[in-house]
Motif scaffolding. Structure first.
Motif, PDB file in Angstrom:
ATOM      1  N   THR A   1       0.834  -1.196   0.000  1.00  0.00           N
ATOM      2  CA  THR A   1       0.000   0.000   0.000  1.00  0.00           C
ATOM      3  C   THR A   1       0.874   1.254   0.000  1.00  0.00           C
ATOM      4  N   ARG A   2       0.244   2.367  -0.252  1.00  0.00           N
ATOM      5  CA  ARG A   2       0.956   3.652  -0.234  1.00  0.00           C
ATOM      6  C   ARG A   2       1.559   3.902   1.145  1.00  0.00           C
TER       7      ARG A   2
ATOM      8  N   GLY B   1      -4.688  -5.159  -3.096  1.00  0.00           N
ATOM      9  CA  GLY B   1      -4.906  -4.313  -1.926  1.00  0.00           C
ATOM     10  C   GLY B   1      -6.366  -4.052  -1.653  1.00  0.00           C
TER      11      GLY B   1
END
Length: 67
Positions: A2-3, A66
Motif C-alpha cells: 500500500t501507499r 490491496g
C-alpha cells in the motif's frame, strides 16, 4: 504494498539519506546513496511479489491488489 507501507519504508531511510550530507567526498556519498536505494528497492520488490512459486521456471507474478 500500500501507499502507507511504501511511505513507511522510505521514511525509515530518511535519516540515513539525510546523514549523507555530512561533507564526505562524492564517491562515498554515491556509494552509500546507491546502497540505501537498493535496500529500499529490494524491500518494495519483495513485498509486491508476495510469494514465490515452487516451480523455479514459472515466472508468473502474483499481484495483490490491496482490495
Amino acid at each position: 504494498m500500500t501507499r502507507e507501507e511504501l511511505m513507511e519504508a522510505a521514511g525509515k531511510r530518511y535519516d540515513q539519506l539525510h546523514a549523507l550530507n555530512d561533507g564526505r567526498d562524492f564517491y562515498d556519498y554515491e556509494k552509500a546513496f546507491i546502497k540505501i536505494w537498493e535496500d529500499l528497492g529490494r524491500e518494495v520488490f519483495e513485498k509486491n511479489i508476495n510469494t514465490v512459486s515452487e516451480d523455479r521456471r514459472k515466472k508468473k507474478l502474483a499481484v495483490a491488489t490491496g482490495k
